[in-house]
Motif scaffolding. Sequence first.
Motif, mmCIF file in Angstrom:
data_model
loop_
_atom_site.group_PDB
_atom_site.id
_atom_site.type_symbol
_atom_site.label_atom_id
_atom_site.label_comp_id
_atom_site.label_asym_id
_atom_site.label_seq_id
_atom_site.Cartn_x
_atom_site.Cartn_y
_atom_site.Cartn_z
ATOM 1 N N ALA A 222 0.835 -1.202 0.000
ATOM 2 C CA ALA A 222 0.000 0.000 0.000
ATOM 3 C C ALA A 222 0.866 1.246 0.000
ATOM 4 O O ALA A 222 0.531 2.253 -0.610
ATOM 5 C CB ALA A 222 -0.927 -0.013 1.208
ATOM 6 N N LEU B 179 0.695 4.167 -2.646
ATOM 7 C CA LEU B 179 0.564 5.572 -2.279
ATOM 8 C C LEU B 179 1.657 6.389 -2.934
ATOM 9 O O LEU B 179 1.423 7.456 -3.483
ATOM 10 C CB LEU B 179 0.642 5.716 -0.762
ATOM 11 N N TYR C 159 -6.225 9.157 -9.794
ATOM 12 C CA TYR C 159 -6.776 7.804 -9.703
ATOM 13 C C TYR C 159 -5.704 6.849 -10.185
ATOM 14 O O TYR C 159 -5.093 7.039 -11.233
ATOM 15 C CB TYR C 159 -8.013 7.664 -10.583
ATOM 16 N N LYS D 108 -6.828 3.356 -6.085
ATOM 17 C CA LYS D 108 -6.739 4.437 -5.125
ATOM 18 C C LYS D 108 -7.294 5.715 -5.745
ATOM 19 O O LYS D 108 -7.112 5.997 -6.916
ATOM 20 C CB LYS D 108 -5.276 4.696 -4.725
ATOM 21 N N ASN D 109 -7.933 6.506 -4.887
ATOM 22 C CA ASN D 109 -8.335 7.859 -5.246
ATOM 23 C C ASN D 109 -7.644 8.823 -4.305
ATOM 24 O O ASN D 109 -7.585 8.578 -3.091
ATOM 25 C CB ASN D 109 -9.851 8.031 -5.111
ATOM 26 N N TYR D 110 -7.148 9.928 -4.872
ATOM 27 C CA TYR D 110 -6.341 10.842 -4.067
ATOM 28 C C TYR D 110 -6.794 12.263 -4.348
ATOM 29 O O TYR D 110 -6.805 12.711 -5.488
ATOM 30 C CB TYR D 110 -4.877 10.678 -4.475
ATOM 31 N N LEU E 175 -6.436 10.153 1.102
ATOM 32 C CA LEU E 175 -6.190 9.017 0.227
ATOM 33 C C LEU E 175 -7.234 7.962 0.548
ATOM 34 O O LEU E 175 -7.359 7.528 1.704
ATOM 35 C CB LEU E 175 -4.793 8.449 0.460
ATOM 36 N N LYS E 176 -7.977 7.552 -0.447
ATOM 37 C CA LYS E 176 -9.046 6.589 -0.228
ATOM 38 C C LYS E 176 -8.706 5.288 -0.933
ATOM 39 O O LYS E 176 -8.451 5.262 -2.128
ATOM 40 C CB LYS E 176 -10.364 7.150 -0.762
ATOM 41 N N THR E 177 -8.698 4.217 -0.153
ATOM 42 C CA THR E 177 -8.536 2.892 -0.731
ATOM 43 C C THR E 177 -9.815 2.113 -0.458
ATOM 44 O O THR E 177 -10.757 2.637 0.138
ATOM 45 C CB THR E 177 -7.337 2.159 -0.109
ATOM 46 N N THR F 12 -9.865 5.373 4.505
ATOM 47 C CA THR F 12 -9.482 6.705 4.052
ATOM 48 C C THR F 12 -8.490 7.270 5.045
ATOM 49 O O THR F 12 -8.733 7.237 6.254
ATOM 50 C CB THR F 12 -10.709 7.632 3.967
#
Lengths: 106, 223
Positions: B10, B14, B69, B80-82, B112-114, B118
């Motif tokens: 992860a 990131l 993304y 991931k969304n950032y 940061l959302k996985t 978050t």
Amino acid sequence: MKRIFLTLTTTMMFLTSATPTFAGEKVEVKVKGMVCSFCAQGIKKKFSTQDAVSKVEVNLDDKWVKLELGDNKVLSDEQIRTSIKDAGYEVVSIERRSGPSAAQGN
Amino acid sequence: MSRLRFTTRAGFALFALATSILHTPASRAGPISYEGGWIFSTRNQPDSINWQVSYSPKPWLSFGVDYAYDKMAGPDVAPKNYGLLRGNLLLKRWNEMESQGNIYLYGGAGGLKTSDATTLAWLGGIEADWETREIYTSVKAQYLDSETFDPSTMYQARFGVAPYLTTFENLHTWVILEVQYSPEAFDEQLKVSPVMRFYIDNVLWELGVSARGTWSFNTMVHF
């Protein structure tokens, strides 16, 4: 008829007064740091928003920005330096050349 | 999956995501435009996208929003969304008749959302560039950390040449070599990529490919 003609002529002479009018002044600004046209677009943007400026020309080889001012428009050296600075560059020199004068009436 | 393995993978995800965010295609280092200017830029690769919008209230300062993304396809790593709020500061500029040099600082924070959680993440970096009409050079060092993942660093250098010179209004071209070193990266710690850059008026775009054949397409518009 003669009186009308005389009135018209006098009116025209009054409207085109003795005060001389000048076509747009041309200003040549030498600029430091201008090595990239993509970045120097900011110079055109800054001057394009100035009412006094009718035309902007940029030359990367010779490092100058040429401004053509509108008729009877004024743009001070201070305003020019500020615009160049806001675009991220520095002024080396400013040279002015007036446009051809057109004095009408005496 | 063990906690260490998850953290490592992860963390790499990131890092890769943030690196894609922080790569800017500008000929200058950071997204700082002329006073009152806006910049919109994108970075696109097969498995990730990044969009940035920034505004420059001063010629030495800009604020912006980044979104990224990262697909990161694989059994152990989810997309991931950032989202990031970012500021850029011009520390010093040298304007010479035939060159310009700059030093920038930048920093930001976001979420940061996985698929699992978050988390809050933050970053900081310093970047410098120097260019003439024929040569372009830049170096960058960057630090990224978060609440959950291990911190990571990235170092980048770029060297470019202009194969021809042309007038202000015409199409400009650059041939650039990019070297990127990421000591904490899970894979491919050293990347060497040739990049072709083009710009005309206020539009810039880049085409690149890494040594492993991963293409990239970057764009920038300022207005």
